[in-house]
Design an enzyme around this catalytic site. Structure first.
Site, short mmCIF file in Angstrom:
data_model
loop_
_atom_site.label_atom_id
_atom_site.label_comp_id
_atom_site.label_asym_id
_atom_site.label_seq_id
_atom_site.Cartn_x
_atom_site.Cartn_y
_atom_site.Cartn_z
N GLU A 152 0.81 -1.23 0.00
CA GLU A 152 0.00 0.00 0.00
C GLU A 152 0.84 1.27 0.00
O GLU A 152 0.76 2.10 0.91
CB GLU A 152 -0.96 0.00 1.19
CG GLU A 152 -2.03 -1.06 1.06
CD GLU A 152 -3.19 -0.89 2.04
OE1 GLU A 152 -3.00 -0.23 3.08
OE2 GLU A 152 -4.28 -1.40 1.75
N CYS A 162 13.78 15.34 -0.71
CA CYS A 162 12.67 15.46 -1.64
C CYS A 162 12.68 16.85 -2.29
O CYS A 162 12.37 16.98 -3.47
CB CYS A 162 11.34 15.18 -0.93
SG CYS A 162 11.12 13.41 -0.61
N GLU A 309 -6.67 -8.03 -0.81
CA GLU A 309 -7.09 -8.06 0.59
C GLU A 309 -8.56 -7.66 0.70
O GLU A 309 -9.02 -6.76 -0.01
CB GLU A 309 -6.31 -7.03 1.43
CG GLU A 309 -4.85 -7.28 1.61
CD GLU A 309 -4.21 -6.19 2.48
OE1 GLU A 309 -4.91 -5.54 3.28
OE2 GLU A 309 -2.99 -5.98 2.33
N GLU A 357 -3.51 -4.18 15.11
CA GLU A 357 -4.43 -4.96 14.28
C GLU A 357 -4.90 -6.25 14.95
O GLU A 357 -5.41 -7.15 14.29
CB GLU A 357 -3.81 -5.22 12.91
CG GLU A 357 -3.85 -3.95 12.07
CD GLU A 357 -3.24 -4.07 10.70
OE1 GLU A 357 -2.53 -5.06 10.43
OE2 GLU A 357 -3.46 -3.16 9.88
C1 GLA Z 1 -4.18 -2.72 4.65
C2 GLA Z 1 -2.82 -3.34 4.78
C3 GLA Z 1 -2.80 -4.52 5.67
C4 GLA Z 1 -3.66 -4.32 6.89
C5 GLA Z 1 -5.06 -3.98 6.45
C6 GLA Z 1 -6.02 -3.80 7.60
O1 GLA Z 1 -4.88 -3.11 3.57
O2 GLA Z 1 -2.23 -3.65 3.55
O3 GLA Z 1 -1.45 -4.74 6.04
O4 GLA Z 1 -3.14 -3.28 7.64
O5 GLA Z 1 -5.02 -2.77 5.75
O6 GLA Z 1 -7.29 -3.45 7.16
ZN ZN Z 2 11.74 12.85 1.53
#
Ligand code: GLA
Ligand code: ZN
Length: 677
Positions: A152, A162, A309, A357
């Site tokens: 992500e 930067c 996911e 989490e």
């Molecule tokens: C994201 C992340 C995961 C986890 C989920 C929880 O999608 O990629 O590692 O943190 O959120 O919802």
């Molecule tokens: Zn930076």
């Protein structure tokens, strides 16, 4: 042209598995439970950098070796992550330059994740080195099916690294300070730059003064582009690293739907396959979820994507983390597949015991066994997907309607100072999307550079920024018989956010046959009205005061000093038609309007269903699948418009036969006749 994501023989089923958080004694039990749940694919190694590289010179892969061996021995396929979504603490201590600086100038210390400065040479060096080592080490595993780079990607950095990189990026983009000063209109407020070193990053220390508010749109837009490119560069470097050892394995990174900060359309060009993480909020409508899937399919030209996911049950990060009701996880999994996913994967396999989490849903709950509602639902779905086998894989959604969506346009609209703080690009897109969805018309999201010639109708809500060549392309499309619609706040600026003088909507004026003289922003709750085809509708948000120049007025404002001025117009242009909607309206209007344009374009809905039942088609030259998704709690009935086989029950269905879908129920009809809708 219909390719599978990898050499799949069924929809991949599984998700993020973090055995490194557990004693090895637990692993065997995981294997037993995975097999019970029909799990066949695991994403490994998402956050293990600190474990794999305890210091600058040491790498230890032994534990990962054992995990890789174990999952292979149990017949599981692996999506292997490179672990570069969170850097090790020692690295932050030794090389503070890898830490990010926030928009307010605050330099971060070690902590959290997704925390590395994308322009840090140290981060790039060590992330690429790790990706390379992983690729070399595991290249020979025949159960390795894809690479998952980092995790992500997102956020921003405003550090000095930067800033220097930004100046370099600007030099490459503009060539000269003259060109840059023109593009940013720096004559305003005496901002003329005489030396590249005078340029600083636009943040709270310089041009920004509130949530997404800037005094110089041109600078802020370029920073967004630069930041997206900088992070993309990190992805590209790791991509190259793993490709050296595994040239045939698809490489992805998990995206986040309508994520504003990264220009995913551009990113998709560098990804072998798009994958994304779908976490609807409790109050998201089925259409909002579908819209995200369609966007994720659209950025890669309609190719199947991976649902990397979703939670099997709850999230932990929303204010109220409601449970997915029995049947909803299954329904939403098939919804993803209907919209183009060739996998159904979860975060996470086993619920962790510590940190933020630990209350996030998982296939295996803290109780640690298979006797939970969530596990049972996962296992049932797993069995069902196994029985479905290779059906649907690699097929595409038919090209019916298109919605133009552009990240830079999004940035431009929402950086704009005026006309209304209520104007949100996504909201306007969603209004048109939801109307098309409710009609069961397939929607592709396309970018300004995509080919539009095969679509019956193209909607471009709030096309504020018209990039070079786009107006000409739209003119040609309509002239050849296409149907195009756009709205208020369109055609104002070029790619630098510089206004096109000579009358709004700028380059779209000829195609639309109108001139917008002024635009009235209505505060929340204030409404004007118009009557279209006998029904009275509201006009809110922004009301353009426009004059027709060849277009025909279809409806007029009913109140205020501009009563009588056109609010919906239609312009015949060549063999086609261009519509303009001068204000935001209500749901009934959007549905009627979408239906009218679809009809004009000769588009037939993929099925006729009751309100809560979504119908979506995936097809190729030889197969055609109709997904019927009942989003209601109660039972719904749908009459089969064609004969086919319902794949989940194996039942033959005759034309005209009524299918009963239980609450949250799903049917997948494999149609007898293949005909492109
Ligand atoms: C994201 C992340 C995961 C986890 C989920 C929880 O999608 O990629 O590692 O943190 O959120 O919802
Ligand atoms: Zn930076």
């Amino acid at each position: 042209m219909y390719e599978k994501v990898w050499k799949q023989d069924k929809i991949a089923f599984g998700g993020d598995y973090n055995p490194e958080q557990w004693d090895e004694s637990v692993w065997e039990e995981d294997m037993r439970l995975f097999s019970l749940a029909h799990i066949d694919t695991v994403t490994l190694n998402v956050f293990s950098w600190a474990a794999l590289q305890p210091d600058e010179d040491t790498y230890c892969f032994e534990k990962l070796d054992r995990i890789m061996e174990m999952v292979r021995a149990h017949g599981l396929k692996v999506v292997l992550a490179t672990s570069t979504g969170a850097h090790p603490a020692w690295m932050a201590r030794k090389y503070p330059e890898i830490l990010r600086t926030e928009a307010n100038g605050m330099r971060r210390k070690f902590g959290g994740r997704h925390n590395s400065c994308p322009n840090s040479a140290v981060y790039r060096k060590y992330s690429v080195r790790l990706a390379e080592k992983l690729a070399r080490r595991y290249a020979s595993y025949d159960n390795l099916v894809a690479w998952h780079i980092s995790n992500e990607y997102g956020g921003e950095c405003y550090c000095e690294n930067c800033e220097r990189a930004f100046r370099q990026w600007l030099k490459e983009r503009y060539g000269s300070l003259d060109a840059l000063n023109r593009a940013w209109n720096t004559a305003f407020w005496g901002h003329t730059f005489y030396d590249w070193e005078e340029i600083v990053l636009p943040n709270y220390l310089s041009e920004h003064f509130g949530e997404e508010r800037t005094m110089f749109q041109g600078i802020s837009l370029d920073y967004r582009r630069f930041n997206s490119d900088s992070i993309l560069e990190c992805f590209k470097l790791e991509y190259e690293a793993v490709k050296t050892y595994t040239p045939d394995l698809p490489v992805t990174t998990n995206l986040m739907g309508f994520y504003k900060l990264l220009d995913y359309k551009k990113w998709a060009g560098y990804m072998d396959v798009v994958s994304w993480d779908c976490y609807p909020s409790n109050d998201n409508s089925p259409a909002q979820i579908a819209m995200c899937h369609d966007l994720m399919r659209g950025i890669k030209g309609g190719r199947p994507f991976l649902l990397m996911e979703q939670t099997p049950s709850v999230t932990n990060w929303q204010p109220y983390n409601a449970l997915k009701r029995p049947g909803v996880m299954r329904l939403w999994s098939y919804q993803a597949v209907a919209h183009g996913a060739d996998s159904v994967m979860f975060f996470q396999m086993r619920r962790s015991i510590g940190a933020c989490e630990k209350y996030h849903g998982a296939v295996i709950d803290h109780v640690g066994n298979e006797h939970t509602r969530v596990f049972r639902e996962v296992a049932e779905l797993g069995g069902e997907l196994e029985r479905l086998g290779g059906a649907v894989l690699g097929t595409r959604c038919p090209k019916q309607a298109a919605i133009l969506f552009d990240w830079e346009n999004w940035w431009g609209i929402e950086y704009s100072a005026g006309p209304s703080c209520l104007l949100r690009y996504g909201d306007e897109i969603e209004r048109y999307y939801s109307a098309l969805r409710a009609l069961n018309i397939g929607v592709d999201f396309i970018g300004p550079e995509d080919d539009i010639s095969e679509y019956g109708v193209v909607f471009a809500p709030v096309l504020y920024m018209v990039k070079p060549g786009l107006a000409a392309k739209l003119e040609e499309y309509v002239a050849r018989g296409g149907c195009f619609a756009t709205t208020f706040f369109s055609g104002y600026v070029d790619e630098h956010d510089l206004v096109k003088t000579g009358g709004y909507p700028g380059e779209l004026r000829k195609l639309l046959g109108i001139w917008v003289e002024e635009s009235d922003a209505l505060p929340e709750g204030v409404k004007n009205h118009f009557t279209w085809k006998g029904t009275r509708h509201e006009a809110t948000l922004l009301c353009d005061l426009l004059h027709t120049e060849g277009a025909q007025a279809l409806a007029a404002y009913e109140e205020d000093f501009y009563a009588g001025m056109p609010v919906v117009t239609r312009h015949s242009y060549g063999k086609g038609t261009a519509y303009y909607v001068a204000a935001r309206s209500d749901e009934d209007f959007y549905r009627a309007f979408a239906a009218e344009l679809a009809d004009l374009a000769g588009i037939t809905p993929v099925a006729d269903t009751p309100e809560d039942v979504e119908a979506v088609v995936r097809e190729n030259e030889t197969e055609r699948y109709l997904f019927l998704l009942n989003h209601a709690k109660g039972e719904r009935q749908v009459a089969a418009q064609e004969a086919g086989t319902e794949l989940l029950s194996g039942r033959e269905v005759k034309k005209g036969e009524v299918l009963t879908l239980p609450g949250y129920g799903v049917a997948i009809m494999k149609m007898k006749e293949v005909m492109t809708v």
